[in-house]
Write a protein that holds these residues in place. Structure first.
Motif, PDB file in Angstrom:
ATOM      1  N   GLN A 115      50.881  42.275  30.275  1.00  0.00           N
ATOM      2  CA  GLN A 115      51.296  41.403  29.177  1.00  0.00           C
ATOM      3  C   GLN A 115      50.244  40.332  28.898  1.00  0.00           C
ATOM      4  O   GLN A 115      49.916  40.062  27.746  1.00  0.00           O
ATOM      5  CB  GLN A 115      52.633  40.742  29.498  1.00  0.00           C
ATOM      6  CG  GLN A 115      53.122  39.792  28.404  1.00  0.00           C
ATOM      7  CD  GLN A 115      54.492  39.202  28.722  1.00  0.00           C
ATOM      8  OE1 GLN A 115      55.382  39.915  29.165  1.00  0.00           O
ATOM      9  NE2 GLN A 115      54.654  37.910  28.510  1.00  0.00           N
ATOM     10  N   LEU A 116      49.706  39.748  29.956  1.00  0.00           N
ATOM     11  CA  LEU A 116      48.690  38.707  29.777  1.00  0.00           C
ATOM     12  C   LEU A 116      47.393  39.284  29.224  1.00  0.00           C
ATOM     13  O   LEU A 116      46.731  38.658  28.391  1.00  0.00           O
ATOM     14  CB  LEU A 116      48.431  37.987  31.096  1.00  0.00           C
ATOM     15  CG  LEU A 116      49.575  37.112  31.618  1.00  0.00           C
ATOM     16  CD1 LEU A 116      49.206  36.486  32.955  1.00  0.00           C
ATOM     17  CD2 LEU A 116      49.936  36.024  30.613  1.00  0.00           C
ATOM     18  N   ALA A 187      45.652  32.998  29.906  1.00  0.00           N
ATOM     19  CA  ALA A 187      45.975  34.332  30.428  1.00  0.00           C
ATOM     20  C   ALA A 187      45.089  34.679  31.614  1.00  0.00           C
ATOM     21  O   ALA A 187      45.548  35.268  32.596  1.00  0.00           O
ATOM     22  CB  ALA A 187      45.820  35.374  29.322  1.00  0.00           C
ATOM     23  N   LEU A 188      43.816  34.296  31.552  1.00  0.00           N
ATOM     24  CA  LEU A 188      42.893  34.589  32.655  1.00  0.00           C
ATOM     25  C   LEU A 188      43.159  33.682  33.851  1.00  0.00           C
ATOM     26  O   LEU A 188      43.072  34.117  35.007  1.00  0.00           O
ATOM     27  CB  LEU A 188      41.453  34.433  32.176  1.00  0.00           C
ATOM     28  CG  LEU A 188      40.744  35.715  31.709  1.00  0.00           C
ATOM     29  CD1 LEU A 188      40.494  36.648  32.880  1.00  0.00           C
ATOM     30  CD2 LEU A 188      41.561  36.434  30.635  1.00  0.00           C
ATOM     31  N   LYS A 189      43.479  32.416  33.607  1.00  0.00           N
ATOM     32  CA  LYS A 189      43.730  31.489  34.705  1.00  0.00           C
ATOM     33  C   LYS A 189      44.921  31.910  35.558  1.00  0.00           C
ATOM     34  O   LYS A 189      45.014  31.537  36.729  1.00  0.00           O
ATOM     35  CB  LYS A 189      43.982  30.075  34.153  1.00  0.00           C
ATOM     36  CG  LYS A 189      42.719  29.308  33.793  1.00  0.00           C
ATOM     37  CD  LYS A 189      43.063  27.888  33.370  1.00  0.00           C
ATOM     38  CE  LYS A 189      41.815  27.054  33.142  1.00  0.00           C
ATOM     39  NZ  LYS A 189      42.163  25.658  32.735  1.00  0.00           N
ATOM     40  N   THR A 197      40.032  32.088  40.630  1.00  0.00           N
ATOM     41  CA  THR A 197      40.836  32.153  39.414  1.00  0.00           C
ATOM     42  C   THR A 197      40.027  32.804  38.299  1.00  0.00           C
ATOM     43  O   THR A 197      38.813  32.606  38.199  1.00  0.00           O
ATOM     44  CB  THR A 197      41.266  30.738  38.974  1.00  0.00           C
ATOM     45  OG1 THR A 197      42.027  30.144  40.024  1.00  0.00           O
ATOM     46  CG2 THR A 197      42.122  30.789  37.713  1.00  0.00           C
ATOM     47  N   GLY A 198      40.694  33.567  37.453  1.00  0.00           N
ATOM     48  CA  GLY A 198      40.029  34.193  36.328  1.00  0.00           C
ATOM     49  C   GLY A 198      39.495  33.164  35.341  1.00  0.00           C
ATOM     50  O   GLY A 198      40.085  32.107  35.159  1.00  0.00           O
ATOM     51  N   VAL A 199      38.383  33.483  34.699  1.00  0.00           N
ATOM     52  CA  VAL A 199      37.757  32.576  33.730  1.00  0.00           C
ATOM     53  C   VAL A 199      37.241  33.386  32.547  1.00  0.00           C
ATOM     54  O   VAL A 199      37.140  34.617  32.601  1.00  0.00           O
ATOM     55  CB  VAL A 199      36.581  31.773  34.356  1.00  0.00           C
ATOM     56  CG1 VAL A 199      37.069  30.864  35.460  1.00  0.00           C
ATOM     57  CG2 VAL A 199      35.505  32.725  34.882  1.00  0.00           C
ATOM     58  N   ILE A 200      36.887  32.677  31.470  1.00  0.00           N
ATOM     59  CA  ILE A 200      36.254  33.323  30.327  1.00  0.00           C
ATOM     60  C   ILE A 200      34.951  32.603  30.009  1.00  0.00           C
ATOM     61  O   ILE A 200      34.798  31.408  30.292  1.00  0.00           O
ATOM     62  CB  ILE A 200      37.169  33.341  29.084  1.00  0.00           C
ATOM     63  CG1 ILE A 200      37.323  31.931  28.493  1.00  0.00           C
ATOM     64  CG2 ILE A 200      38.530  33.927  29.413  1.00  0.00           C
ATOM     65  CD1 ILE A 200      38.034  31.905  27.155  1.00  0.00           C
ATOM     66  N   THR A 201      34.009  33.341  29.453  1.00  0.00           N
ATOM     67  CA  THR A 201      32.782  32.743  28.933  1.00  0.00           C
ATOM     68  C   THR A 201      32.535  33.325  27.544  1.00  0.00           C
ATOM     69  O   THR A 201      32.928  34.466  27.254  1.00  0.00           O
ATOM     70  CB  THR A 201      31.559  33.025  29.829  1.00  0.00           C
ATOM     71  OG1 THR A 201      31.300  34.437  29.864  1.00  0.00           O
ATOM     72  CG2 THR A 201      31.791  32.515  31.234  1.00  0.00           C
ATOM     73  N   ILE A 215      36.625  37.403  32.913  1.00  0.00           N
ATOM     74  CA  ILE A 215      36.232  37.639  34.308  1.00  0.00           C
ATOM     75  C   ILE A 215      37.467  37.569  35.203  1.00  0.00           C
ATOM     76  O   ILE A 215      38.059  36.503  35.393  1.00  0.00           O
ATOM     77  CB  ILE A 215      35.179  36.591  34.742  1.00  0.00           C
ATOM     78  CG1 ILE A 215      33.981  36.633  33.780  1.00  0.00           C
ATOM     79  CG2 ILE A 215      34.731  36.854  36.186  1.00  0.00           C
ATOM     80  CD1 ILE A 215      33.004  35.483  33.982  1.00  0.00           C
ATOM     81  N   PHE A 216      37.854  38.728  35.733  1.00  0.00           N
ATOM     82  CA  PHE A 216      39.021  38.819  36.602  1.00  0.00           C
ATOM     83  C   PHE A 216      38.561  38.707  38.059  1.00  0.00           C
ATOM     84  O   PHE A 216      37.619  39.390  38.464  1.00  0.00           O
ATOM     85  CB  PHE A 216      39.748  40.154  36.396  1.00  0.00           C
ATOM     86  CG  PHE A 216      40.426  40.281  35.066  1.00  0.00           C
ATOM     87  CD1 PHE A 216      41.788  40.055  34.939  1.00  0.00           C
ATOM     88  CD2 PHE A 216      39.696  40.630  33.927  1.00  0.00           C
ATOM     89  CE1 PHE A 216      42.414  40.175  33.712  1.00  0.00           C
ATOM     90  CE2 PHE A 216      40.322  40.746  32.692  1.00  0.00           C
ATOM     91  CZ  PHE A 216      41.676  40.525  32.590  1.00  0.00           C
TER      92      PHE A 216
END
Length: 217
Positions: A115-116, A187-189, A197-201, A215-216
């Motif tokens: 879902q995320l 959603a990534l966090k 913890t997941g992050v985005i760039t 980034i998972f």
């Protein structure tokens, strides 16, 4: 007794979700009726587009509200990524004319909350559409320490320099693109593993287009 705005929001959003399900049911019946009256199909297409967008927004708001209240536990199970991507790709092509190409092994599977991930992908594609892109490419990076990266590239004009400079501080700005990046980040966090913890760039491609890396851990 103090007024709890979160309780009110949650109750109202759940009621809206129930109404949305009723609307989708009626929409399905109407679609069957239009088989005998195909000249009105364009109106049905518009109705489906708006109801689909509304449904996604409601799911997003409910999920983010739960995350903020620490009442949401991600259901991190093993999924085949192509099974998660295919329905989204079909929807975006039919409703928006956006081509989503999966440039990864169709047998690729990983652990994530479906879902995320859908929330993140949906917002990334909406952002690409609003920027003027008509194609999105999905790629995968796998790393020896177990973490993996979903790379989302488009053929639009790219991110504004201010967005790239301010990345890591995605606050809802009242605009669709600002809210989209915030929802993707949330959603990534929610994905955590081994203390990470997941992050985005975000970045721009050398020739054209934007690139978003999920980034998972």
């Amino acid at each position: 007794m103090s007024f709890d705005i979160n309780t009110l929001l949650s109750a109202q959003l759940h009621d809206l979700k129930n109404q949305m399900q009723a609307l989708l049911s009626v929409e399905s019946e109407l679609n069957e009726a239009l088989i005998m009256n195909p000249e009105q199909q364009s109106l049905m297409d518009k109705l489906q587009q708006h109801s689909s967008n509304l449904s996604h927004r409601l799911i997003e708001l409910l999920s983010i509200l739960k995350i903020q209240n620490q009442a949401f536990q991600p259901n991190v199970d093993e999924h085949w990524l192509m099974d998660s991507v295919s329905p989204l790709a079909t929807e975006f092509f039919q409703l928006h004319g956006l081509n989503i190409e999966a440039h990864f092994d169709h047998d690729f599977n990983q652990f994530y909350d479906e879902q995320l991930l859908n929330i993140a992908l949906h917002n990334a594609c909406i952002n690409a559409l609003q920027a003027g892109a008509n194609k999105v490419i999905l790629e995968i990076e796998e790393h020896n320490d177990g973490h993996w990266v979903l790379i989302i590239s488009d053929n639009g004009p790219g991110f504004e320099s201010s967005q790239i400079d301010d990345q890591g501080d995605y606050n809802p700005s009242g605009t669709d693109s600002g809210l989209g990046l915030y929802l993707i980040e949330q959603a990534l966090k929610a994905h955590k593993r081994n203390g990470k913890t997941g992050v985005i760039t975000i970045s721009n491609l050398p020739r054209e287009g934007a690139q978003l890396r999920l980034i998972f851990p």
